[in-house]
Design an enzyme around this catalytic site. Sequence first.
Site, PDB file in Angstrom:
ATOM      1  NE  ARG A  92      -4.181   1.723   0.736  1.00  0.00           N
ATOM      2  CZ  ARG A  92      -5.132   2.045  -0.142  1.00  0.00           C
ATOM      3  NH1 ARG A  92      -5.054   1.652  -1.402  1.00  0.00           N
ATOM      4  NH2 ARG A  92      -6.179   2.749   0.227  1.00  0.00           N
ATOM      5  CB  THR A 365      -9.232  -1.073  -7.643  1.00  0.00           C
ATOM      6  OG1 THR A 365      -9.175   0.079  -6.807  1.00  0.00           O
ATOM      7  CG2 THR A 365      -8.522  -2.193  -6.968  1.00  0.00           C
ATOM      8  CG  ASN A 385      -8.323   6.222  -5.038  1.00  0.00           C
ATOM      9  OD1 ASN A 385      -9.130   5.324  -4.820  1.00  0.00           O
ATOM     10  ND2 ASN A 385      -8.446   7.428  -4.537  1.00  0.00           N
ATOM     11  CG  ASP A 407      -8.622   5.246  -0.752  1.00  0.00           C
ATOM     12  OD1 ASP A 407      -9.630   5.793  -1.230  1.00  0.00           O
ATOM     13  OD2 ASP A 407      -8.138   4.205  -1.217  1.00  0.00           O
ATOM     14  CB  SER A 437     -12.562  -1.193   0.037  1.00  0.00           C
ATOM     15  OG  SER A 437     -13.047  -0.074   0.706  1.00  0.00           O
TER      16      SER A 437
HETATM   17  N1  GLY Z   1      -8.328   2.894  -3.652  1.00  0.00           N
HETATM   18  C1  GLY Z   1      -9.162   1.780  -3.533  1.00  0.00           C
HETATM   19  C2  GLY Z   1      -9.004   1.036  -2.265  1.00  0.00           C
HETATM   20  O1  GLY Z   1      -7.907   0.970  -1.759  1.00  0.00           O
HETATM   21  O2  GLY Z   1      -9.943   0.498  -1.739  1.00  0.00           O
END
Ligand code: GLY
Length: 557
Positions: A92, A365, A385, A407, A437
């Site tokens: 991430r 995504t 994103n 986010d 998510s």
């Molecule tokens: N940017 C989409 C997610 O991480 O849920």
Amino acid sequence: MMRFVTTVLIMLVAVVPAYPTPRHEAGIASTQPLATEAGFEILKAGGNAFDAAVAVSAVLAVVEPYSSGLGGGGFWLLQQAGKAQAVMIDGRETAPLKAYEKMYQDKTGKVIPGLSMNGVLAAGIPGEPAALVHIAEKYGRLPLSQSLAPAIRIARKGFAVTQYYKRMARFRLHVLRASKAAAAVFLYRNEVPHEDYIIKQPDLARTLEALAAHGAAGFYQGKVAKRLIAETSKAGGIWSAKDLAAYKIRERKPVTGSWHGYRITSAAPPSSGGVAIIEMLNMLGNDNLRALSGVARKHLLIEVMRRAYRDRAEFLGDPDFVNVPVARLTNKRYARKLRETIDPLHATPSRDLKPAVPPPEGKHTTHFSILDAQGNRVAATLSINYPFGSGFMAAGTGVLLNDEMDDFSAKPGVPNVYGLVGAQANAIAPGKRMLSSMSPTFVESPDRLAILGTPGGSRIITMVLRGIIAATQGLSAQRIVSQRRFHHQYLPDVVQFENGAFTVGEILGLQSMGHKLQQLHYTYGNMQIVILDKARHAVSAASDPRGEGLAKVENIP
Ligand code: GLY
């Protein structure tokens, strides 16, 4: 003596794989045919599922620039054949070191529209390059350069624009135009290119080559890093060389649970997916959903979604920064208590639950699922994103930057339009990962294994929930990805549904219980699944009919 026997038994349980899988065909499902083919190219060259995952991720970075890329991040759920435990590679993005809680607010405390979505300030420090290197080095069999070769080749030769590409480019035309380097690559004379126009990315090919030659240092240090810092700074960004040098992937223990004889393994925080999914399954408990009427079943699903999304809003964030009560939220007793609050005949208005502010919704995504012939498996959900991320490309690198900073909660601690106070758990802090998510998932029993996931922002979690339920009910791969979808996320207090998700009778029934229904004029999600029927050693795979992906099963000699 007794203690010795017990110790040996515990050791045996710990080392003997839960469900051994003998050799079978390999399956790959991804959102892009070129990515699926690249995965098979690598498997046929002697690579395992993890090498194939590197190849598929890298090709998606080239041919699906609106979904994921080297300028973004993701979660790769890996399980080695014969091992009882899966591992989640957390690639991430992180907030830059100069980021601060109120960076998207003006002097009066108002959130500045677009600042966390468009342009260079919206970008977190990318994690995908580090994740690919780590997966190849620790889990793969082939050199990284071999697994990256298909992506490098396609970046140079180009790929053809599709209808879907055009739709995404039109949607983000203004931000692509705002970045000269991005417009030069992804547009034609500053306009959306026509179908079949060939997009070539020689700069990206060179960046991939640097990664192949030097590993993580090829991206986070040296020429590419220098260029990334120079270009982002020139455009008013806050990235520093220290940000890139400090970036680290994390290996995390996935979130696990059990349901109807299946073991569920899904994404750990900073994803909210795994926790919410296990919490929802626990609330459903031992009920035989198929024995319920359509209205009763859908009412129950909507109510468990509502409650899990409320908890998500209050508790979820980066576990390196905040204490996320994973054990409590995924505890079956806790779920039973929540279940007792569900009225079987009436919708619970969300305002009657303890207040919490939902985190922002992620937007675009991608996802892929892989099973190799030895039983190694990967479920990976990757993102930049919004479509085309921030729209900002660092000239000379071919790297399109994410807008994952969106986010984070832009305004925690301050009441929103509902009068609710935003959760501190997902507030911006230097080096912190933003809540996600993304929910790559394994569903496994002694008889069946499903590897699945989907893009789709906050709706990912309810799509995967229903995918899991369908997989445990024995539905085929194709039926699972084709299911009509519905979704509730606590706030706004509405049930969104695709055309065909409810019968007319169900609509009337749910409305009479007090549910507010909103029929969508579009479809959502792009689920990719690979299934192994263990008794027959038969592999099947399916790609969501809503997308343009490719699912394939092949014998690997
Ligand atoms: N940017 C989409 C997610 O991480 O849920």
